[in-house]
Design an enzyme around this catalytic site. Structure first.
Site, PDB file in Angstrom:
ATOM      1  N   ARG A 442     -51.816  86.941  37.705  1.00  0.00           N
ATOM      2  CA  ARG A 442     -51.143  86.723  39.378  1.00  0.00           C
ATOM      3  C   ARG A 442     -52.029  87.211  40.450  1.00  0.00           C
ATOM      4  O   ARG A 442     -51.246  87.626  40.885  1.00  0.00           O
ATOM      5  CB  ARG A 442     -49.525  86.894  38.720  1.00  0.00           C
ATOM      6  CG  ARG A 442     -48.817  85.755  40.284  1.00  0.00           C
ATOM      7  CD  ARG A 442     -47.865  85.849  39.336  1.00  0.00           C
ATOM      8  NE  ARG A 442     -46.514  85.177  40.577  1.00  0.00           N
ATOM      9  CZ  ARG A 442     -46.000  85.709  41.264  1.00  0.00           C
ATOM     10  NH1 ARG A 442     -45.657  86.803  41.628  1.00  0.00           N
ATOM     11  NH2 ARG A 442     -45.226  84.463  41.755  1.00  0.00           N
ATOM     12  N   TRP A 476     -36.235  94.069  41.736  1.00  0.00           N
ATOM     13  CA  TRP A 476     -37.654  94.565  42.107  1.00  0.00           C
ATOM     14  C   TRP A 476     -38.275  93.662  40.689  1.00  0.00           C
ATOM     15  O   TRP A 476     -37.243  94.262  39.592  1.00  0.00           O
ATOM     16  CB  TRP A 476     -36.572  95.842  40.533  1.00  0.00           C
ATOM     17  CG  TRP A 476     -38.141  97.183  40.776  1.00  0.00           C
ATOM     18  CD1 TRP A 476     -38.963  96.615  39.808  1.00  0.00           C
ATOM     19  CD2 TRP A 476     -37.554  98.348  41.604  1.00  0.00           C
ATOM     20  NE1 TRP A 476     -39.829  98.153  39.834  1.00  0.00           N
ATOM     21  CE2 TRP A 476     -39.487  99.199  40.608  1.00  0.00           C
ATOM     22  CE3 TRP A 476     -37.430  99.423  42.048  1.00  0.00           C
ATOM     23  CZ2 TRP A 476     -39.518 100.505  41.170  1.00  0.00           C
ATOM     24  CZ3 TRP A 476     -37.245 100.869  42.275  1.00  0.00           C
ATOM     25  CH2 TRP A 476     -38.529 101.520  41.792  1.00  0.00           C
ATOM     26  N   ASP A 477     -38.912  93.401  41.067  1.00  0.00           N
ATOM     27  CA  ASP A 477     -39.728  92.323  39.860  1.00  0.00           C
ATOM     28  C   ASP A 477     -40.794  93.338  39.539  1.00  0.00           C
ATOM     29  O   ASP A 477     -41.855  94.027  39.757  1.00  0.00           O
ATOM     30  CB  ASP A 477     -40.090  91.318  40.747  1.00  0.00           C
ATOM     31  CG  ASP A 477     -40.490  90.038  39.676  1.00  0.00           C
ATOM     32  OD1 ASP A 477     -40.540  90.163  38.267  1.00  0.00           O
ATOM     33  OD2 ASP A 477     -41.269  88.944  40.320  1.00  0.00           O
ATOM     34  N   ASP A 547     -37.106  83.802  33.494  1.00  0.00           N
ATOM     35  CA  ASP A 547     -37.101  82.783  34.753  1.00  0.00           C
ATOM     36  C   ASP A 547     -36.896  81.772  34.025  1.00  0.00           C
ATOM     37  O   ASP A 547     -37.898  80.584  35.004  1.00  0.00           O
ATOM     38  CB  ASP A 547     -39.270  82.864  34.728  1.00  0.00           C
ATOM     39  CG  ASP A 547     -39.570  83.723  35.898  1.00  0.00           C
ATOM     40  OD1 ASP A 547     -38.068  84.117  36.609  1.00  0.00           O
ATOM     41  OD2 ASP A 547     -40.482  84.275  36.216  1.00  0.00           O
TER      42      ASP A 547
HETATM   43  C1  DGJ Z   1     -41.062  86.460  38.670  1.00  0.00           C
HETATM   44  C2  DGJ Z   1     -39.950  86.256  38.939  1.00  0.00           C
HETATM   45  O1  DGJ Z   1     -38.738  85.822  38.044  1.00  0.00           O
HETATM   46  C3  DGJ Z   1     -38.854  85.034  40.109  1.00  0.00           C
HETATM   47  O2  DGJ Z   1     -37.672  84.884  40.264  1.00  0.00           O
HETATM   48  C4  DGJ Z   1     -39.702  85.486  41.692  1.00  0.00           C
HETATM   49  O3  DGJ Z   1     -38.735  86.358  41.950  1.00  0.00           O
HETATM   50  C5  DGJ Z   1     -41.313  86.012  41.463  1.00  0.00           C
HETATM   51  N1  DGJ Z   1     -41.859  86.157  40.267  1.00  0.00           N
HETATM   52  C6  DGJ Z   1     -41.394  85.733  42.797  1.00  0.00           C
HETATM   53  O4  DGJ Z   1     -42.905  85.982  42.813  1.00  0.00           O
END
Ligand code: DGJ
Length: 730
Positions: A442, A476-477, A547
């Site tokens: 990414r 927090w991703d 997701d």
């Molecule tokens: C991945 C997450 O799972 C999504 O919900 C979103 O926050 C995106 N990243 C944003 O880049």
């Protein structure tokens, strides 16, 4: 709960509500596993269980004659290279280059409560509600000690286990392998169940018979990953959701791990769970200690639902610390699928305004609010508001708060973009082998979270923003996994520590933020459910499940997640149709049926709603307020078994006093209406003698609802059809 110790016979047993786990020191000093299962009377003579006759090609330690080979005895912490040819649970490398390891019994102690694991998430309990047995073993070859801790808890069938290695010797050693859990059985009549999948397809339950050899899954990603989850169940072949013997194992850890189940040549099993030894090696200097992550074990004689209930209860009471854990979470709207990167302050305020009018309680601003981030090419690490896009951010948040809404913000703390101010300043903070090829995912790189200064920078930056702006929630991703795992800050001999130190850095950042902002609600996320584990739940009481927000796809994901994790921890939202991941359209009712089973929220452009949609959302908001106590605190049952070969699934929540029930039944794909099989929803967990009344006025005894069930053929006769039934007992 109790711990039984017989110093004379060196016999130890852990008693939980419904199980006994017993160990005994064998003739050559190793700590052997005696048995684990339903409760037994430990005054009986069990010594025969730790004896094995002579077996060909199975060496025995000197002085033991030809029987009792370590290769056939059930062990608690199997060493390496000294006669046990099965998988090993510990391996210590000495300065002379030898890794032969043979832990033998030295001493034990029992105490109330359990200590925290330094720098690691672990179960906790009041001193009066938990007891710990600590057995010290000493490696005959290095002198290093292993302190094996087992804790049992009031009103629980869970046993927590971890291992501490203490180097009391005068030379530096290397831990090459240290499993948190070892579980040996003398038979292999089990099916293995484990959650597996992929991105947007997480935690689908796989069930398969064990076969000779090693069946293994895990992660080398530096994170638990979307592909497997760090837990498994060994189930008697006839065990089902509501009956049969099942054993569950779950690791409280968020990094690379391994789960290995070996069916050996004598048709016994050795199961291991712990840090993945691949790319792991820990230097232990004289006087130093190392703690393994904790593993949880649970036994049930009443099938998978009972095991899940034990696990949910334990995670709620002994793993999740957040003050939010028993609280109703604010219904949120997240702008990600509504706007992606294309938003400004007006758009965000418009979403907030509409949200307030619908009864939604929090606006979460997702990716794209910082640095110069208008796509996924830049700015990770620059956690400063993009004022071109958002103007006066503090004022915007105040206006949103003035609407009665809380405000939440997205971060991806562990990442760095090459196009960022942070990278210009600190290229050396990237996890990589200096001067060599790096891998991108990414378009982003990873910060070396093993470095103290990186964690300090992130803490100061994020905490600075939290102090300045009224942010009550953080998403927090973590959108990629670790590659080129090398830290420029560590010497050559410690590079095998980087992946684990990274995870410890992530934990430390969480800990510091929560110490500074105790009421902060953190939602974990890793490209959806790529880091859904008990380690993260210690810090974040909820995790975005996947997701894939298509409600149909969410059925196996959420049911699979429920094998170990409570519904209150599952991030679930109603999203737009056609769905962005699958292109599928299903009704709002169907989408809500799934989202109401988790934390609940919206992930779509609510400013585009019609009056009819507004009405639907207000009804869903009301349903959330009506049912959420039950979903959060009730006991969860998977009910799909009642549907035979139809394409349906069902689940329900039952309140502790068994007075209230919410059931959801769904049909994924229907057959032509004249060919639809009869469909009966059979409940579980009710009080057989009570009379339950449905909202349409019909009443049935609990016994009828559980043993016969009620007809839902018509309600479930279309693709993606669903029915929600709320029942109350008189
Ligand atoms: C991945 C997450 O799972 C999504 O919900 C979103 O926050 C995106 N990243 C944003 O880049």
């Amino acid at each position: 709960m109790a711990i039984i110790c017989n110093e004379a016979t060196k016999f130890f047993a852990l008693e939980t509500m419904n199980s006994t786990y017993a160990m005994q020191v064998g003739n050559s000093g190793e700590l052997l596993h005696v048995c684990y299962g339903g409760k037994i009377d430990c005054t009986d003579d069990l010594s025969a269980l730790t004896q094995r006759p002579d077996r060909a090609f199975s060496p025995s330690p000197a002085g033991q004659g030809r029987s009792n080979s370590l290769n056939v005895l059930p062990a608690e912490l199997a060493g390496f290279g000294s006669g046990d040819f099965r998988m090993t649970a510990c391996r210590i490398k000495k300065a002379n280059g030898s890794s032969v390891t043979a832990p033998v019994y030295k001493s034990f102690r029992v105490y109330n409560g359990k200590p925290a694991l330094p720098g690691l998430p672990a179960s906790f309990a009041a001193e009066t509600a938990c007891r710990t047995l600590e057995i010290t073993l000493e490696d005959l070859f290095s002198g290093v000690e292993f302190l094996l801790s087992f804790s049992v808890f009031d009103n629980s069938d869970v046993i927590a286990r971890s291992v501490k290695v203490v180097n009391n010797t005068s030379e530096t050693v290397e831990i090459e392998n240290l499993m948190s859990l070892q579980l040996d059985f003398d038979h292999a009549d089990f099916d293995l169940l484990y959650p597996q999948g992929n991105w947007a397809y997480e935690r689908h339950i796989e069930r398969m018979p064990l076969h000779p050899g090693i069946q293994s899954f895990g992660s080398v990603r530096g994170s638990t990953g979307h592909q497997y989850n760090p837990g498994f169940v060994l189930a008697a072949k006839t065990a089902s959701e509501n009956s049969g013997e099942v054993y569950g194992a779950l690791l409280v850890y968020s990094g690379s791990y391994t789960a290995d189940i070996q069916v050996d040549a004598f048709s016994g099993i050795r199961a291991l769970l712990g840090i993945n030894p691949e790319n792991f090696c820990w230097q232990l200097t004289p006087g130093a200690e190392f703690h393994s992550p904790e593993a949880l074990l649970c036994y049930s004689a009443e099938g998978l639902n009972a095991l899940s209930a034990q696990s949910h209860k334990f995670i709620m009471e002994h793993i999740i610390r957040s003050p939010w854990k028993h609280a109703k979470r604010p219904i949120l709207v997240n702008n990600w699928e509504a706007t992606y990167f294309d938003f400004d302050d007006n758009k965000i305020y418009a979403i907030a305004e509409k949200a307030a009018s619908l009864g939604i309680e929090m606006l979460v601003l997702d990716d794209g609010w910082f640095g110069e981030r208008n796509d996924d090419n830049s700015s990770l690490g620059d956690w400063f508001v993009n004022t071109d896009k958002l103007g006066d951010f503090a004022a915007l948040v105040k206006r949103i708060n003035a609407l009665g809404l809380k405000f939440g913000l997205w971060f991806e703390p562990e990442m760095i973009s090459e196009k960022s101010k942070l990278y210009e300043k600190h290229p050396e903070w990237v996890l990589c082998v200096p001067g060599k090829r790096r891998s991108y995912a990414r378009n982003q790189l990873i910060l070396d979270m093993s470095r103290k200064e990186v964690v300090d920078y992130l803490f100061e930056t994020i905490a600075g923003l939290l102090k300045e702006i009224h942010i009550e929630y953080i998403k927090w991703d973590m959108n990629r996994n670790l590659t080129e795992i090398f830290s420029a800050a560590l010497p050559a001999g410690q590079q095998g520590e980087v992946a684990h130190r990274y995870v410890m850095g992530v934990y430390e950042l969480h800990e510091r933020l929560l110490q500074a902002f105790p009421d902060l609600l953190i939602e974990g996320c890793s490209g959806g459910g790529g880091r859904f584990d008990a380690g993260m739940l210690y810090y974040a009481p909820q995790i975005w499940c996947s997701d894939d927000s298509d409600a149909l796809e969410r059925i196996p994901i959420q049911l699979g997640t429920s094998l170990f994790y409570p519904c209150s921890s599952m991030g679930a939202h109603v999203s737009v149709c056609p769905n962005h991941q699958t292109g599928r359209s299903v009704s709002y009712d169907f989408r809500a049926a799934l989202a109401l089973g988790g934390t609940f929220g919206y992930e779509l452009d609510i400013t585009k709603f019609t009056a009819e949609e507004d009405k639907i959302i207000r009804e869903q908001v009301a349903a959330y307020h009506k049912y959420n106590d039950l979903v959060r605190e009730g006991r969860f049952f998977r009910l799909s078994e009642g549907f035979g070969r139809t394409n349906c699934a069902a689940w329900c929540w039952v309140s502790d006093d068994r007075q209230e029930v919410l059931a959801v039944a769904v049909c994924k794909q229907a057959r032509p209406c004249s060919q639809e099989p009869f469909k009966r929803l059979r409940f579980a967990g009710l009080d057989a003698g009570k009379v339950y009344t449905l909202e349409d006025g019909r009443s049935f005894h609990g016994s009828t609802l559980m043993n016969t069930g009620i007809d839902v053929t018509v309600a479930l006769s279309k693709d993606a059809s669903c029915v929600m039934l709320y029942l109350k007992a008189k």
